[in-house]
Design an enzyme around this catalytic site. Structure first.
Site, PDB file in Angstrom:
ATOM      1  N   LYS A  96     -13.984   0.209  -2.474  1.00 45.12           N
ATOM      2  CA  LYS A  96     -14.860   0.395  -1.307  1.00 45.12           C
ATOM      3  C   LYS A  96     -16.191   1.013  -1.737  1.00 45.12           C
ATOM      4  O   LYS A  96     -17.257   0.611  -1.274  1.00 45.12           O
ATOM      5  CB  LYS A  96     -14.177   1.316  -0.282  1.00 45.12           C
ATOM      6  CG  LYS A  96     -12.942   0.728   0.347  1.00 45.12           C
ATOM      7  CD  LYS A  96     -12.418   1.668   1.417  1.00 45.12           C
ATOM      8  CE  LYS A  96     -11.058   1.226   1.899  1.00 45.12           C
ATOM      9  NZ  LYS A  96     -10.481   2.116   2.890  1.00 45.12           N
ATOM     10  N   HIS A 121      10.484 -26.185  -0.941  1.00 45.29           N
ATOM     11  CA  HIS A 121       9.919 -27.298  -1.711  1.00 45.29           C
ATOM     12  C   HIS A 121       8.731 -26.828  -2.548  1.00 45.29           C
ATOM     13  O   HIS A 121       7.872 -27.625  -2.909  1.00 45.29           O
ATOM     14  CB  HIS A 121       9.502 -28.412  -0.748  1.00 45.29           C
ATOM     15  CG  HIS A 121      10.649 -28.871   0.099  1.00 45.29           C
ATOM     16  ND1 HIS A 121      11.556 -29.815  -0.322  1.00 45.29           N
ATOM     17  CD2 HIS A 121      11.072 -28.461   1.315  1.00 45.29           C
ATOM     18  CE1 HIS A 121      12.466 -29.981   0.616  1.00 45.29           C
ATOM     19  NE2 HIS A 121      12.201 -29.175   1.620  1.00 45.29           N
ATOM     20  N   GLU A 162       0.816  -1.226   0.000  1.00 49.89           N
ATOM     21  CA  GLU A 162       0.000   0.000   0.000  1.00 49.89           C
ATOM     22  C   GLU A 162       0.845   1.269   0.000  1.00 49.89           C
ATOM     23  O   GLU A 162       0.410   2.300  -0.509  1.00 49.89           O
ATOM     24  CB  GLU A 162      -0.915   0.034   1.235  1.00 49.89           C
ATOM     25  CG  GLU A 162      -2.271  -0.584   1.002  1.00 49.89           C
ATOM     26  CD  GLU A 162      -3.269  -0.294   2.123  1.00 49.89           C
ATOM     27  OE1 GLU A 162      -2.888   0.215   3.197  1.00 49.89           O
ATOM     28  OE2 GLU A 162      -4.463  -0.605   1.939  1.00 49.89           O
TER      29      GLU A 162
END
Ligand SMILES: O=P(O)(O)OC[C@H]1O[C@](O)(CO)[C@@H](O)[C@@H]1O
Length: 427
Positions: free
Chosen positions: A416, A301, A280
């Site tokens: 938002k 792995h 951010e």
């Protein structure tokens, strides 16, 4: 200048930039450090004054002591910067701590949220709702749903007595709820952004509820600032060098991703907190460093093939574990010999994971992959406080080199607004 930091960082595994550019980046960083030092002195950037603060913690002490004694469960409702720092600090909880279970249900997946809520005894549950803006949809939705349940079970007055709110002053849904119920409310400093708020009440109240030493967290952070502002050569300041090295790699070596390869499980949540900080703070105007968290040894792995042999676009920081605290549990030499694994003879898991961290760093460096090695003295409250301040300072300094504002996040607003519109459209 004595190095009182609880970690050391080795940048030798990173390629050099053209020297004139490196010195220009160092000069710019020196100036940025001086500016930040000034901002600490005059209070312009309150984040830098948090490590030395104590009164705010004292104000929390009564409610923390009460909840640690009475509560069986505490729900910390918040998301992003209002939760991730607390989650990281709570990983340092002593397993023998007698305080309440602490839950941080930041996500709104209805199934996992319901599973958590259905198992709670409301009488013994306490709620801490945290939101800087006081209007974040996930946090407000969770709180409203829980208040309904709690009120139905134990009544409004008993519910109100079990809720504490942290939000910035002003009119917001969370503040209105707090007023309606008449609950204890602590101020979130409007000048401390969410992803920089871990050293405020936002991170430290949950940590204190879990018995984590909040003063030690701040002391670790203070040590980083003290060293950074002592006026020394930026090449000896980890956050400054980290910023300069990252900027040079982005500019000259095509690096666009920062991988934190951590070999300490208790720091995995720290990795998630760091992802928000870097993502951010730096990702704007077409610029950015995509933060990736990998867990050693597991991701040896899984992801290591990519880091060693894939695109040359990554800067990998290997966080090596400190020496094991209790190395008594070792593989018996007879068992190792019998099964043809002599290299494990007399070895502990601590020996193994430390060897794996070293091997990962060495193999990356041997392949010419930019690699930073970070070694920790211990995994404790002071160390994580230092790691967090080092990461915040490095991010602010790197933003200065990249010419972006580390403290805003304009792009997330669109999502938002759309979320609210889609909800409203449901009718
Ligand atoms: O603390 P608040 O205001 O609830 O915000 C939560 C998070 O939401 C964001 O604004 C991003 O959506 C983050 O920057 C912040 O940490």
């Amino acid at each position: 200048m004595p190095n009182t930091l609880p970690f050391t960082i080795d940048f030798a595994g990173c390629p050099a930039d053209p020297s004139s550019d490196r010195s220009a980046l160092l000069d710019q960083t020196r100036q940025a450090l001086d500016r930040l030092h000034g901002w600490q002195a005059d209070g312009t950037l309150p984040l830098l004054n948090l490590p030395a603060a104590r009164d705010d913690l004292a104000a929390l002490a009564p409610v923390v002591a009460r909840w640690r004694q009475e509560a069986g469960d505490v729900l910390v409702l918040g998301i992003g910067g209002s939760s991730l720092g607390a989650q990281a600090l709570l990983e340092l909880r002593d397993p023998a701590d007698q305080g309440p279970r602490i839950h941080t249900p930041d996500n709104v997946d209805p199934v996992s949220f319901r599973r958590l809520i259905d198992g709670l005894d409301w009488t013994g549950t306490r709620l801490l709702a945290v939101s800087k803006s006081g209007g974040t949809v996930e946090t407000v939705a969770q709180l409203l749903l829980i208040l309904d349940r709690m009120e139905a079970a134990i009544g409004r007055d008993q519910t109100a007595a079990r809720l504490v709110v942290i939000a910035e002053p002003g009119n917001s849904p969370l503040r209105q709820i707090a007023n309606d119920y008449g609950v204890e409310t602590f101020d979130h400093d409007p000048d401390v952004g969410g992803r920089f708020s871990v050293l405020s009440l936002v991170g430290l109240m949950p940590a204190m509820l879990g018995g984590v030493d909040a003063v030690a967290v701040r002391e670790g952070a203070a040590a980083v600032l003290e060293q950074a502002f002592a006026g020394g050569d930026p090449t000896g300041i980890p956050a400054a060098m980290g910023a300069v090295v990252a900027a040079g790699l982005m500019r000259h070596h095509g690096v666009s991703q920062a991988v934190q390869f951590g070999y300490v499980d208790r720091l995995a949540r720290f990795g998630e907190w760091w992802r928000q900080l870097v993502g951010e703070s730096l990702g704007k105007q077409g610029i950015g460093l995509a933060p990736v968290f990998a867990r050693g040894a597991t991701d040896q792995h899984s992801q290591l093939q990519l880091y060693l042999d894939g695109p040359r676009d990554k800067l990998v920081t290997v966080i090596e574990p400190p020496a094991e605290q209790n190395p008594a549990w070792r593989i018996r030499p007879e068992a190792a010999a019998r099964y043809g694994v002599d290299y494990l003879s007399g070895r502990s898991l601590g020996d193994l994971i430390a060897a794996e961290a070293r091997a990962t760093a060495s193999s990356l460096i041997a392949e010419g992959r930019p690699t930073i090695c970070m070694r920790l003295d211990a995994v404790d409250a002071r160390t994580i406080g230092a790691l967090m301040m080092n990461a915040m300072l490095e991010t602010i300094l790197l933003a200065d080199l990249l010419a972006v504002d580390p403290f805003d996040q304009p792009a997330v607003e669109k999502g938002k607004i759309l979320t609210r519109e889609y909800l409203a459209a449901l009718g």
